[in-house]
Design a protein around this motif. Structure first.
Motif, PDB file in Angstrom:
ATOM      1  N   UNK A  95       0.831  -1.206   0.000  1.00  0.00           N
ATOM      2  CA  UNK A  95       0.000   0.000   0.000  1.00  0.00           C
ATOM      3  C   UNK A  95       0.866   1.257   0.000  1.00  0.00           C
ATOM      4  N   UNK A  96       0.456   2.271  -0.740  1.00  0.00           N
ATOM      5  CA  UNK A  96       1.188   3.533  -0.798  1.00  0.00           C
ATOM      6  C   UNK A  96       0.362   4.684  -0.233  1.00  0.00           C
ATOM      7  N   UNK A  97      -0.455   4.362   0.724  1.00  0.00           N
ATOM      8  CA  UNK A  97      -1.339   5.342   1.353  1.00  0.00           C
ATOM      9  C   UNK A  97      -0.651   5.917   2.594  1.00  0.00           C
ATOM     10  N   UNK A  98      -0.209   7.175   2.517  1.00  0.00           N
ATOM     11  CA  UNK A  98       0.498   7.772   3.649  1.00  0.00           C
ATOM     12  C   UNK A  98      -0.388   7.887   4.885  1.00  0.00           C
ATOM     13  N   UNK A  99      -1.636   8.294   4.676  1.00  0.00           N
ATOM     14  CA  UNK A  99      -2.560   8.431   5.803  1.00  0.00           C
ATOM     15  C   UNK A  99      -2.807   7.070   6.454  1.00  0.00           C
ATOM     16  N   UNK A 100      -2.987   6.037   5.621  1.00  0.00           N
ATOM     17  CA  UNK A 100      -3.202   4.709   6.162  1.00  0.00           C
ATOM     18  C   UNK A 100      -2.005   4.198   6.938  1.00  0.00           C
ATOM     19  N   UNK A 101      -0.796   4.448   6.428  1.00  0.00           N
ATOM     20  CA  UNK A 101       0.420   4.022   7.132  1.00  0.00           C
ATOM     21  C   UNK A 101       0.521   4.697   8.493  1.00  0.00           C
ATOM     22  N   UNK A 102       0.312   6.008   8.512  1.00  0.00           N
ATOM     23  CA  UNK A 102       0.446   6.757   9.766  1.00  0.00           C
ATOM     24  C   UNK A 102      -0.641   6.374  10.762  1.00  0.00           C
ATOM     25  N   UNK A 103      -1.875   6.316  10.299  1.00  0.00           N
ATOM     26  CA  UNK A 103      -2.975   6.016  11.223  1.00  0.00           C
ATOM     27  C   UNK A 103      -2.871   4.592  11.761  1.00  0.00           C
ATOM     28  N   UNK A 104      -2.410   3.643  10.931  1.00  0.00           N
ATOM     29  CA  UNK A 104      -2.245   2.280  11.414  1.00  0.00           C
ATOM     30  C   UNK A 104      -1.233   2.192  12.538  1.00  0.00           C
ATOM     31  N   UNK A 105      -0.120   2.912  12.402  1.00  0.00           N
ATOM     32  CA  UNK A 105       0.901   2.915  13.450  1.00  0.00           C
ATOM     33  C   UNK A 105       0.401   3.607  14.725  1.00  0.00           C
ATOM     34  N   UNK A 106      -0.196   4.772  14.559  1.00  0.00           N
ATOM     35  CA  UNK A 106      -0.685   5.501  15.741  1.00  0.00           C
ATOM     36  C   UNK A 106      -1.763   4.694  16.452  1.00  0.00           C
ATOM     37  N   UNK A 107      -2.622   4.061  15.688  1.00  0.00           N
ATOM     38  CA  UNK A 107      -3.689   3.226  16.251  1.00  0.00           C
ATOM     39  C   UNK A 107      -3.118   2.065  17.055  1.00  0.00           C
ATOM     40  N   UNK A 108      -2.137   1.363  16.484  1.00  0.00           N
ATOM     41  CA  UNK A 108      -1.505   0.251  17.205  1.00  0.00           C
ATOM     42  C   UNK A 108      -0.796   0.749  18.455  1.00  0.00           C
ATOM     43  N   UNK A 109      -0.095   1.881  18.338  1.00  0.00           N
ATOM     44  CA  UNK A 109       0.584   2.439  19.501  1.00  0.00           C
ATOM     45  C   UNK A 109      -0.384   2.872  20.585  1.00  0.00           C
ATOM     46  N   UNK A 110      -1.516   3.442  20.193  1.00  0.00           N
ATOM     47  CA  UNK A 110      -2.526   3.848  21.168  1.00  0.00           C
ATOM     48  C   UNK A 110      -3.100   2.634  21.890  1.00  0.00           C
ATOM     49  N   UNK A 111      -3.312   1.528  21.143  1.00  0.00           N
ATOM     50  CA  UNK A 111      -3.774   0.308  21.790  1.00  0.00           C
ATOM     51  C   UNK A 111      -2.782  -0.191  22.813  1.00  0.00           C
ATOM     52  N   UNK A 112      -1.498  -0.171  22.471  1.00  0.00           N
ATOM     53  CA  UNK A 112      -0.466  -0.562  23.428  1.00  0.00           C
ATOM     54  C   UNK A 112      -0.454   0.379  24.628  1.00  0.00           C
ATOM     55  N   UNK A 125      -6.841   9.000  27.500  1.00  0.00           N
ATOM     56  CA  UNK A 125      -6.069   9.602  26.411  1.00  0.00           C
ATOM     57  C   UNK A 125      -5.844   8.596  25.286  1.00  0.00           C
ATOM     58  N   UNK A 126      -5.380   7.424  25.624  1.00  0.00           N
ATOM     59  CA  UNK A 126      -5.106   6.415  24.590  1.00  0.00           C
ATOM     60  C   UNK A 126      -6.409   5.848  24.020  1.00  0.00           C
ATOM     61  N   UNK A 127      -7.446   5.782  24.845  1.00  0.00           N
ATOM     62  CA  UNK A 127      -8.759   5.291  24.403  1.00  0.00           C
ATOM     63  C   UNK A 127      -9.286   6.145  23.262  1.00  0.00           C
ATOM     64  N   UNK A 128      -9.229   7.457  23.427  1.00  0.00           N
ATOM     65  CA  UNK A 128      -9.717   8.355  22.391  1.00  0.00           C
ATOM     66  C   UNK A 128      -8.775   8.389  21.185  1.00  0.00           C
ATOM     67  N   UNK A 129      -7.480   8.209  21.442  1.00  0.00           N
ATOM     68  CA  UNK A 129      -6.533   8.194  20.337  1.00  0.00           C
ATOM     69  C   UNK A 129      -6.777   7.002  19.414  1.00  0.00           C
ATOM     70  N   UNK A 130      -7.177   5.867  19.988  1.00  0.00           N
ATOM     71  CA  UNK A 130      -7.506   4.718  19.132  1.00  0.00           C
ATOM     72  C   UNK A 130      -8.685   5.036  18.216  1.00  0.00           C
ATOM     73  N   UNK A 131      -9.674   5.749  18.739  1.00  0.00           N
ATOM     74  CA  UNK A 131     -10.860   6.078  17.940  1.00  0.00           C
ATOM     75  C   UNK A 131     -10.523   7.050  16.819  1.00  0.00           C
ATOM     76  N   UNK A 132      -9.784   8.107  17.156  1.00  0.00           N
ATOM     77  CA  UNK A 132      -9.497   9.154  16.173  1.00  0.00           C
ATOM     78  C   UNK A 132      -8.570   8.638  15.079  1.00  0.00           C
ATOM     79  N   UNK A 133      -7.582   7.832  15.451  1.00  0.00           N
ATOM     80  CA  UNK A 133      -6.618   7.344  14.459  1.00  0.00           C
ATOM     81  C   UNK A 133      -7.200   6.248  13.580  1.00  0.00           C
ATOM     82  N   UNK A 134      -8.043   5.395  14.142  1.00  0.00           N
ATOM     83  CA  UNK A 134      -8.526   4.237  13.391  1.00  0.00           C
ATOM     84  C   UNK A 134      -9.571   4.597  12.339  1.00  0.00           C
TER      85      UNK A 134
END
Length: 583
Positions: A95-112, A125-134
């Protein structure tokens, strides 16, 4: 140097990599970050000494935030989230989707980050970050349906966060503590609001439709990423705060049963997997509700293996969607001829979710069933048994059968890209390894899973590979296989056809919408009627005022001098009388 890293949460390298990826236009740099970040997170995870460890303390605005709590519960969830982040990154290399790459990483990090959070404010804080990024993983499909589903997804998850914050504030006011632990209770207002917030994210009955609405509309890679974190984070939160809550037993039992009926008749195979995900969550919720050490182990082990085999199934259907352009069962079939590797990986995932012996689902689900029976919840045990047979019908058979074998539609496409096959291969290997028994004096792979559970001593004492257990499970599976074959042979199995299956979301997407529109129309008519009445009143009042104050009105008329003299004399008499009477 190594000891200094003990306080660093594995979430931070993943989140930071996501923020960098959002700013970097180069495709290869972003993919490198996506692969390296989970490896760094894994290093931090392995670096923590055994036992309970707390750290990552941040003082902010008079609050003390604990961003890194490492214990038996967060350890297993943290590891599987790290593994899932790496597999997802490998699967999405094309995939060459920059938004998808960034949001996938932030989403995984927020879950952690949420898994390792030691207080409710950090969790929020992390709960809402998972929602906004995903949500960007849904919008990445760039269709009108995905846009609307993303809005609904975002709204429900922001609501979950608001309820979590409100409950946390009330809980803190009542107890004087922001700690995220077993002190939470559904018997208090704050605890109940937090419970509902977790329930929304866990897709409790009547709160579940965001899952089936959003996941099938996500991107090829996005659906795989979404399947790993959100709902399993909610399961973790329930295990952390509400273990042993009796109502969870029945909530989980309902969750296991009702998706079976929807999944059997659903045509969209990614939506079938979404209902199946709901079904599997029910097993975990039941285990948390039972609350014994064996049951918590079962829920944790089930969450671990579920993330892997569910990702494998979503990856196989994502590969089909990537190559064919559809995952509608009515439009697929015969793909095993040109996508044989994907078909094999899909079958391994199907065997795992169906809990066939020698696959990972067998060694995890069994602990929950044993714990339920041991505590005397026999009705719930029978419901779980029925749901287990249903899983085989809709995920174990329907997914691979209709996608790769049934009614060949003539699709002759290429095999999935190499990176997709590598990701599916790793997941498939783990499905087999984690279900492998002890042989020739060598501990089986399932021991590695049991040693990760919150109570490893209890898990390793559980008699997994008994004759009765293995034979009983095979009898259940063979009966379900026979039922499917019989229904197909007799042409009684529901046809795969284009349709819209109504679920509870019809209530608020149609009934509530219709009620709101009716109310708006009635209010408009009422307001118009009130306006007409006020306009008529203004007209009448204006006419009377005009008659009184206009140049031809009564007040403007000439007053006869005699009449004026009479009124003046009368007023003078009144004044004299008052002056005379007054002392």
């Amino acid at each position: 140097m190594i000891e200094a890293l003990y306080d660093v949460s594995p979430a931070w390298p993943v989140i930071i990599a996501g923020l960098i990826a959002a700013a970097v236009p180069n495709h290869y740099v972003r993919k490198g970050l996506a692969l390296v970040a989970p490896v760094l997170a894994g290093f931090l995870w392995f670096n923590v000494p055994s036992g309970v460890h707390t750290g990552g303390i941040i003082e902010l605005g008079g609050f003390t935030l604990e961003t890194f709590r490492y214990d038996g519960l967060s350890r297993i969830w943290g590891l599987i989230f790290i593994i899932a982040a790496f597999i997802n990154a490998l699967y999405g290399l094309h995939s060459k989707d920059r938004v998808g790459d960034a949001s996938g990483l932030i989403y995984a990090g927020a879950g952690l980050g949420a898994v390792f959070a030691g207080d409710l404010l950090s969790l929020f804080f992390f709960w809402e970050l998972t929602a906004i990024s995903s949500v960007f993983l849904i919008w990445g499909s760039k269709t009108n349906e995905a846009y609307k589903a993303g809005l609904r997804y975002l709204a429900i998850h922001v609501l979950s966060g608001v309820m979590l914050l409100a409950g946390a504030v009330i809980h803190s006011a009542d107890t004087g503590s922001w700690a995220f632990d077993e002190s939470l209770s559904v018997n208090t207002l704050g605890g109940f609001l937090i419970f509902l917030a977790f329930g929304i994210k866990c897709a409790f009955p009547f709160l579940h439709n965001w899952l089936q609405d959003a996941y099938p509309k996500a991107t090829v890679t996005g659906a795989v990423v979404l399947s790993a974190f959100t709902t399993k984070l909610a399961v973790y939160a329930l295990a952390r705060g509400y273990a042993g809550t009796d109502m969870l037993i029945w909530i989980g039992a309902i969750m296991t049963a009702f998706p079976v009926f929807f999944a059997v008749v659903e045509n969209d195979l990614r939506k079938v997997l979404s209902y199946s995900l709901n079904n599997q969550l029910g097993f975990m919720v039941v285990g948390i509700g039972v609350g014994t050490e064996l049951a918590i182990n079962g829920a944790a082990a089930h969450a671990f293996v579920h993330i892997i085999y569910k990702a494998l199934l979503f990856m196989s259907m994502g590969a089909v969607l990537y190559r064919v352009g559809t995952v509608k069962a009515s439009e697929l079939g015969g793909l095993f001829k040109t996508m044989p590797a994907t078909a094999i990986f899909c079958i391994i995932g199907a065997a795992s979710i169906s809990a066939f012996p020698l696959f990972s689902g067998f060694v995890a689900k069994a602990m929950t069933l044993a714990a339920v029976a041991h505590e005397g919840h026999y009705i719930v045990w029978f419901i779980l048994l029925f749901a287990s047979a249903g899983v085989l019908e809709h995920s174990g058979i329907k997914i691979p059968y209709f996608a790769f074998f049934a009614h060949d539609k003539g699709h002759r496409v290429r095999e999935a890209p190499v990176n997709m096959l590598m990701a599916m291969g790793i997941a498939a290997l783990m499905c087999v390894y984690l279900g492998w028994p002890d042989m020739f004096g060598i501990p089986g792979g399932y021991r590695a899973l049991y040693n990760l559970t919150p109570f490893p001593e209890v898990a390793n004492e559980y008699p997994m590979w008994t004759f009765d257990h293995v034979v009983g499970q095979m009898q259940l599976l063979l009966a379900a296989l026979f039922a499917f074959a019989f229904l197909v042979r007799m042409k009684w199995y529901p046809d795969e056809k284009r349709s819209i299956n109504l679920d509870f979301d019809w209530v608020y997407r149609r009934a509530f919408d219709g009620t709101a529109r009716w109310g708006h129309a009635m209010f408009g008519r009422l307001w118009a009627s009130i306006g007409n009445v006020l306009a008529a009143a203004r007209t009448r009042m204006g006419g009377r005022l005009f008659q009184a104050f206009s140049p031809m009105g009564a007040i403007s008329r000439d007053i006869p001098s005699g009449m004026l003299a009479i009124w003046t004399s009368a007023l003078l008499a009144i004044v004299l009388i008052i002056a005379y009477i007054a002392p």
